[in-house]
Design an enzyme around this catalytic site. Structure first.
Site, mmCIF file in Angstrom:
data_model
loop_
_atom_site.group_PDB
_atom_site.id
_atom_site.type_symbol
_atom_site.label_atom_id
_atom_site.label_comp_id
_atom_site.label_asym_id
_atom_site.label_seq_id
_atom_site.Cartn_x
_atom_site.Cartn_y
_atom_site.Cartn_z
ATOM 1 N N ASP A 163 1.981 -4.572 -2.378
ATOM 2 C CA ASP A 163 0.854 -5.026 -1.432
ATOM 3 C C ASP A 163 1.120 -4.960 -0.011
ATOM 4 O OD1 ASP A 163 2.889 -7.207 -1.521
ATOM 5 O OD2 ASP A 163 1.158 -8.670 -0.856
ATOM 6 N N GLU A 164 0.224 -4.936 0.835
ATOM 7 C CA GLU A 164 0.140 -4.732 2.404
ATOM 8 C C GLU A 164 1.276 -3.870 2.862
ATOM 9 O OE1 GLU A 164 -1.400 -9.307 3.118
ATOM 10 O OE2 GLU A 164 0.743 -9.000 2.761
ATOM 11 N N ALA A 165 1.526 -2.596 2.480
ATOM 12 C CA ALA A 165 2.465 -1.633 2.692
ATOM 13 C C ALA A 165 1.707 -0.766 3.494
ATOM 14 C CB ALA A 165 2.916 -0.954 1.376
#
Length: 538
Positions: A345-347
């Site tokens: 997530d949230e890369a």
């Protein structure tokens, strides 16, 4: 009056003494004997959390007494262990010896029976039958017996959870409960990276989860603020990367023996540990520990803040995949369960092309070491491996395109774990006045947390594509067990019910009454819960 005191006996005794004293002083004679107080009625069958699939009240109750025995299958080590667990719950409060004996040693009492022919009960289902002659818990598999024990426990008065003797009576209403779960995956996540929690603190949470039939403990073991599991081939991950936490505290990490003890303890409560190593983003603790994992070869400083999306493993470097292989190999060897969570997530610091390339290389590594991939729902924007699960954490206001991407992946075979942040995230504030927690997903009071249907959350997602539900607890503001209590309770039982109970039983008005009855149980267990004004607490 605190629940650990008897709620009726002192009042009745006091009234009797007052009546007797008044009789002596007014007429000079002994007052008539007071009528004995009526025994408290047993809890109505099935008035528990999660709500059972089928309840058929019938006949008189069973009373646990000093003569009660817990009878188990003599050929089943699991059955005896569950019997010992049940005895351990009941003995302190009842004061009864409750010996655990072989099934053929007498009749009546509490019988725990494994019945492989009861295939309709599945892996976790059970049947509880109660009457004046005794209680029988039947299951096809040991996990089902353990789930049934939690139902039996909740059918008894809340004072059964006390650690000192209480007067009882200890009665279970007559009838039959037949119960199987709606979803196979019913999880709770504990983030031990933003703030570190000790083995004992994790065990305490495991025990709390067990009461509500949770079967997966997802441990978020790495993030920007801390790396929490020892990896022999990369030792600085734990010793240096684990040396801090949000706000600059001392952090900590689990040795391999620590982690094995958590896994063992969870298994004794029929919970499977799902370890997570978040990547390619949320990796500052690893990048700070080893300079070569950075594209420029320069290690950043350790991080104690709460912003997200700034870190990334260096996707083009071969050493990145040596690192990933070593970490997954060592963690998989410690983990008997089926799943290994790779985050994803949230890369935000990783290009889409690099993200897809990274997932294409990492997912086969998980399979190589015998595990099934779980990733946050951004994994569906890459190419999920066959059998992978995607964990959805989006909001009602998330874009239709994002929701359709997840639903399309499910229709193509990637099952989904539902953890909508504005419903299931236990770290969201209840109201603007909640001292702990965050509010980026909105305020999540108890009704909002409970009152949604997994089958209709994402348009186009068939119920057959839902693996289950999970309640994550992120710990930016949560640093001790008392904080876990306040944020998880009373919302966690509602998420557990969504995962276990049939859709037809879903009703806020009825649930809030059953939840209110859990308040004295929380108190008896020492759980410092949030007294939501939406619930008519007893």
């Amino acid at each position: 009056m605190p629940v650990k005191q008897c709620r009726t006996f002192p009042r009745v005794l006091g009234a009797v003494l007052l009546v007797a004293a008044a009789g002596i002083s007014s007429v000079g004679a002994t007052a008539p004997a007071a009528a004995p107080a009526p025994a408290a009625a047993p809890r109505p069958l099935g008035q528990i959390v999660p709500a059972p699939a089928s309840v058929a009240p019938r006949g008189a109750p069973y009373a646990i007494t000093a003569a009660t025995r817990i009878r188990v299958d003599e050929d089943s080590r699991e059955s005896r262990a569950i019997g010992d667990y049940l005895a351990g719950v009941l003995r302190p409060s009842t004061g009864h010896p409750l010996p655990v004996v072989d099934e053929d040693k007498g009749r009546g009492g509490i019988l725990l029976r494994l019945s492989p022919r009861d295939r309709a009960l599945g892996e976790e289902g059970y049947r509880l039958t109660s009457g004046p002659g005794g209680i029988t818990l039947t299951a096809q598999r040991p996990a089902g017996l353990f789930r049934g024990v939690q139902t039996l426990r909740q059918q008894l008065p809340a004072a059964v959870e006390a650690d000192t003797v209480r007067p009882g009576p200890w009665t279970v209403a007559g009838g039959t409960i037949t119960d199987t779960p709606r979803f196979a995956y019913r999880g709770a996540m504990l983030d031990v990276s933003r703030h570190f929690f000790t083995v004992d603190e994790v065990k305490r949470y495991i025990d709390q989860l067990a009461l509500y039939k949770i079967n997966k403990l997802h441990l978020h073991l790495s993030d920007d603020q801390g790396w929490r599991i020892a990896i022999d081939s990369w030792p600085r991950l734990a010793t240096y990367g684990g040396s801090t936490e949000v706000g600059g505290g001392p952090g900590g990490h689990y040795t391999k023996d620590d982690y094995k003890e958590i896994v063992r303890y969870a298994a004794s409560r029929y919970q499977e540990v799902v370890p997570e190593i978040d990547m390619p983003g949320h990796t500052n603790a690893a990048l700070a520990s080893y300079a070569e994992l950075n594209c420029d070869g320069v290690a950043p400083p350790l991080y104690t803040g709460t912003a997200v999306g700034f870190s990334s493993l260096c996707v083009p470097k071969p050493v990145t995949y040596d690192f990933v292989d070593d970490v997954i190999r060592e963690l998989a060897a410690l983990t008997p369960g089926k799943y290994l969570h790779i985050g994803g997530d949230e890369a935000h610091s990783t290009t889409h092309e690099d993200y897809v390339a990274f997932m294409d290389r990492v997912q086969p590594v998980v399979a190589k070491y015998g595990k099934t991939v779980i990733g946050w729902h951004q994994l569906t924007g890459a190419r999920p491996a066959e059998g992978a699960l995607a964990q959805y954490w989006g909001l009602d206001r998330s874009s239709g395109a994002e929701k359709e991407q997840v639903a399309a992946a499910a229709r193509a075979g990637t099952k989904v774990i539902l953890s909508p942040a504005d419903r299931a995230y236990l770290d969201m504030k209840y109201t603007k006045d909640t001292k702990l927690g965050l509010s980026w997903a909105g305020y999540v009071e108890v009704q909002r947390s409970y009152d949604w249907n997994p089958a209709t959350l994402l348009p186009g997602l068939p119920e057959s594509g839902i693996a289950g539900v999970e309640a994550p607890l992120w710990t930016e503001t949560v640093s001790e067990s008392a904080h876990i209590d306040h944020m998880a309770f009373p919302r966690l039982p509602g998420i557990a019910e969504l995962g276990w109970s049939p859709a037809a039983s879903h009703d806020w008005a009825a649930y809030r009454e059953r939840l209110a009855q859990q308040g004295p149980r929380f108190e008896a267990l020492g759980i410092g819960f949030y007294r939501s004004p939406q619930v008519p607490w007893r």
